[in-house]
Design an enzyme around this catalytic site. Structure first.
Site, PDB file in Angstrom:
ATOM      1  CG  ASP A  50      33.744  30.752 -30.275  1.00 13.23           C
ATOM      2  OD1 ASP A  50      33.567  29.643 -30.242  1.00 13.23           O
ATOM      3  OD2 ASP A  50      32.999  31.857 -30.785  1.00 13.23           O
ATOM      4  CB  ALA A  51      38.693  26.992 -29.451  1.00 10.53           C
ATOM      5  CE  LYS A  52      31.429  27.829 -32.838  1.00 12.22           C
ATOM      6  NZ  LYS A  52      32.126  29.404 -32.471  1.00 12.22           N
ATOM      7  NE  ARG A  53      41.018  23.941 -31.295  1.00 10.92           N
ATOM      8  CZ  ARG A  53      41.378  25.050 -31.976  1.00 10.92           C
ATOM      9  NH1 ARG A  53      40.549  25.689 -32.432  1.00 10.92           N
ATOM     10  NH2 ARG A  53      42.390  25.783 -31.820  1.00 10.92           N
TER      11      ARG A  53
END
Lengths: 274, 274
Positions: free
Chosen positions: B91-94
């Protein structure tokens, strides 16, 4: 670094150049690969060759993250090597719910001691505000970016404008010109650039897209400079990969010097016009 | 992991629970702090206690990044410790321009070997597509999130719908139900959840917001389940911080077990209704 210090730096150096350290181990000169940390060896040479010509370095975290833990070691060595008094940007495009954005802010402002971090606005207020809680640190929020995909959502009509305008106007209610900048791509049309400057007259803009992506330094400077300059224009590949031999840093310096000289001329025009 | 394997896993385990490892060293039981890697010691105990009850673990990268290099070491140990056959989410929302998103995709799919990564869509097509180029890997694009800030931009009117609808519809032209999921917050209204399922009938939804954020497992299950289940419901704080003593993992297991039993009942209703 606070706003006045940044403005002074630009005047002293006659430059608003940001050098983007998007360092890809596949693209650096082969003779560096024998170093224990080739990416840092490359960055160190680029920094030594350009530090008097630029006011900022921008580290694109993706290129470091992709190398795993040794990539983060290269990143840490690089940010520690950048001389104090130069504005440092983590180009990380983070943004999440409040408690998670707080962790990202701590990462870049406290753990790695950057001055600024780029922030993706899609998740709204509680995803942006944690980056505004640190003294003399900056959130650089994505406004209108330089890539083709900017058309997909940023240039969709929302109310009587585009989505990116809604983002700018809303974010300006949360931050101030002392702690918030916007990413504005140099590849946008000159009328678009001038219009964005009217929307946000006092905020600094971080402007990528000059050089490899085709944006014009003249256009962005004429259209979007304000009385404090208000611009940090980034070039990455055009500078750092200017050469590929033993003297790659000299080649990088030559290109950085061209940008700086051109920038000095626009800064002089601004002074003359004032 | 491909779609059919994920669907089979849900049927076998009678669960669509994703346990969120948002591990904050400030919040873990004090007796773990004497370990060489307290965050990994905590995660290991949580994984051992919950691995038969969940189908996925989601690692919130911010909590690891904020600890610098040793945080990335904890992350790497954790992802390597998760048993094969469980779906792993960074869950890094890149999300960034194409060549940079490619680096992020390599980071999470190749360097750390996750099955999926969460992706922020603001920068458009070339920021999302690099995550779709890896076999049996997944982009989980932010649709309508669980936080209050979702109102600021995601729920702005665009055309004849909201921005998040434009994002879903446009992203569905780029990806398929075999390589793209959407983040849909459990805190949204039941009519909103049902409407989103109609917009994207076949895509899996990653649903945060159950537990500490107040979303209802029943609502999301009744409104948004499809014939393949199509849901991964995440709980983080409600499970991992259920207890704070020596037996914290037992407490975590009890809460995870409650979720799993409730999920089994909704899965049975789905079978009965088919």
């Amino acid at each position: 670094m606070n706003r006045q210090e940044l403005v002074n730096l630009i005047k002293e150096k006659q430059s608003y150049l940001c050098v983007g350290l998007d360092t890809d181990i596949q693209k650096i000169p082969k003779h560096l690969l024998s170093h224990a940390d080739p990416v840092f060896a490359f960055n160190k040479a680029i920094i030594d060759a350009t530090k008097d010509l630029c006011v900022s370095y921008k580290i694109n975290t993706a290129f470091y993250e992709s190398m795993g833990i040794r990539g983060w070691e290269s990143l840490q060595r690089t940010v520690e090597y950048i001389p104090s008094g130069i504005f440092t940007i983590a180009d990380a495009k983070r943004g999440d719910i409040g408690n998670t954005s707080t962790q990202y802010a701590k990462t870049f402002f406290e753990t790695y001691k950057f001055d600024a971090v780029t922030v993706a606005p899609y998740m709204g207020r509680d995803s942006v505000e944690p980056f505004l809680q640190f003294s003399e640190k900056w959130a650089i929020v994505l406004g209108l970016t330089s890539n083709e995909g900017s058309q997909d959502f940023q240039l969709q009509p929302v109310g009587d404008g585009f989505l990116f305008e809604k983002v700018l106007k809303t974010c300006m209610e949360w931050g101030t010109p002392d702690n918030m900048m916007f990413v504005v791509g140099a590849t946008q049309s000159s009328s678009q650039l001038g219009y964005i400057r009217k929307l946000a007259p006092d905020n600094f803009f971080l402007v990528p897209g000059v050089g490899a992506q085709g944006g014009s330094l003249e256009e962005i400077s004429l259209q979007a400079m304000n009385k404090d300059c208000g611009l940090l224009v980034n070039a990455s590949r055009a500078i750092i990969y200017a050469g590929n031999g033993e003297d790659f840093a000299d080649d990088a310096r030559k290109v950085a010097r061209q940008y700086q000289l051109e920038m000095a001329s626009y800064l002089n025009k601004m002074v003359a016009a004032a």
